[in-house]
Design an enzyme around this catalytic site. Structure first.
Site, short mmCIF file in Angstrom:
data_model
loop_
_atom_site.label_atom_id
_atom_site.label_comp_id
_atom_site.label_asym_id
_atom_site.label_seq_id
_atom_site.Cartn_x
_atom_site.Cartn_y
_atom_site.Cartn_z
N HIS A 114 0.83 -1.20 0.00
CA HIS A 114 0.00 0.00 0.00
C HIS A 114 0.87 1.26 0.00
O HIS A 114 0.61 2.19 -0.76
CB HIS A 114 -0.92 0.01 1.22
CG HIS A 114 -2.17 -0.79 1.06
ND1 HIS A 114 -2.16 -2.14 0.81
CD2 HIS A 114 -3.49 -0.42 1.12
CE1 HIS A 114 -3.42 -2.57 0.72
NE2 HIS A 114 -4.23 -1.56 0.91
N HIS A 167 0.53 -4.72 8.67
CA HIS A 167 1.97 -4.49 8.57
C HIS A 167 2.54 -4.02 9.90
O HIS A 167 1.84 -3.44 10.73
CB HIS A 167 2.28 -3.42 7.51
CG HIS A 167 2.04 -3.86 6.11
ND1 HIS A 167 2.80 -4.83 5.49
CD2 HIS A 167 1.13 -3.45 5.19
CE1 HIS A 167 2.36 -5.01 4.26
NE2 HIS A 167 1.34 -4.19 4.05
#
Length: 346
Positions: A114, A167
């Site tokens: 992302h 993450h």
């Protein structure tokens, strides 16, 4: 490394506990930072504003996403939503964190896709806006607004990825830095309207290069499906695991988009509208029509079999640039030409 990952869980726990009231905001931001949205929204929106910027967004997106896939195969990064269980550190005192529908991605976690892909692909938009603002504004603070918005959005995307346990912070930081560097390097070097064979060979190189790396690592004894197994093992709900988060889903998207870009640039429809000056109303109509076509086009990408999914995903992203660059502008241009009143000589 375990201490770094443990610190990441502490940060995620603090975000979830202290900023729980912003949950919907974080989920919306992580949606806006999804690489798929770069292809499906940012690319057409940028293209109808500036042909050069739009092509740059698409090209940088597909190249950077492919690089992100390769980086993840070599870096073997864990994701928080499974590491918190696999590590065994929290067997006695479980961490106060929970998953979300967008947490259970199946690929390795480092670096953050992302942050890396979105950071690189939005770079040409940021630089184009900065150039426009610099020619019209005298205030230094106004001139830095595009850069400030770019950094703020990427920071929010990074925090949202930590919040949903997708993450660790160091993976987000790696993605942010890598994405900004790639955007800076690639924006001046985007190929514009090359021969069709160039785009076809690019798509072929992406597929063959990925296959070569995959089978080389597999021959060396590395199990590249390890992250998929962990995702299925520790995701709270099976329906939260989406096939389009698998590594080869991004490959089919990137290679399809590369081929589709070449086909679109060499299509008769594109040749007719290439030098046409569309008005602002026509550009808005193009964007609305393109977004309206997303519904039936998205249906192509969800067959039940995984092999068919990759094939249909490839076809979907091959067709999408053709729609955005050629068919939709041509349709709007031809409709506008028919609606225009005839000019009578005096």
């Amino acid at each position: 490394m375990e201490s770094t990952l443990g610190a990441g869980i502490v940060i995620a726990e603090a975000l979830q506990n202290q900023l729980a009231w912003l949950e919907n905001v974080w989920l919306w931001i992580t949606f806006l930072g999804d690489p798929k949205i770069l292809f499906l929204f940012y690319f057409p929106a940028a293209y109808y504003a500036s042909r050069r910027v739009g092509i740059a967004v698409l090209w940088i997106s597909l190249i950077t996403e492919w690089l992100n896939l390769i980086f993840k195969w070599f870096l073997f990064g864990d994701r928080p939503f499974w590491w918190v269980h696999e590590s065994g550190y929290y067997s006695q005192a479980p961490a106060q964190v929970h998953q979300f529908p967008s947490s259970c991605e199946t690929g390795p976690g480092s670096p953050s896709g992302h942050c890396m892909i979105t950071g690189a692909a939005l770079w040409p938009i940021m630089t184009a806006l900065s150039s426009q603002v610099a020619t019209r504004a005298r205030s230094r603070w106004v001139r830095v607004m595009p850069s400030l918005a770019y950094c703020t959005f990427l920071l929010a995307v990074g925090l949202s990825r930590i919040f949903i346990l997708a993450h660790f912070p160091h993976q987000v930081l790696a993605g942010l830095i890598t994405g900004a560097v790639l955007g800076w390097l690639m924006t001046p070097r985007v190929p514009m309207e090359r021969e069709l064979s160039f785009y076809g060979l690019t798509a072929l190189a992406l597929m063959l290069g990925t296959s070569l790396i995959y089978w080389t690592l597999f021959t060396l004894g590395l199990d590249l499906s390890w992250s998929i197994s962990l995702a299925f093992k520790w995701c709270e709900r099976p329906e939260w695991i989406h096939v389009d988060s698998r590594p080869f889903a991004s490959l089919s998207r990137d290679s399809g988009a590369a081929l589709g870009l070449g086909i679109a640039l060499h299509s008769p429809c594109y040749a007719q509208v290439r030098r046409a000056q569309l008005g602002n109303g026509q550009k808005i109509a193009c964007l609305v029509l393109a977004m309206g076509l997303l519904g039936p086009l998205d249906w192509l990408g969800h067959p039940p079999q995984i092999s068919l999914f990759y094939i249909f995903n490839f076809l979907k992203y091959t067709l999408w640039p053709c729609l955005v660059l050629a068919l939709v502008p041509w349709a709007v241009h031809m409709f506008s030409a028919q609606e225009a009143p005839p000019i009578h000589s005096s």
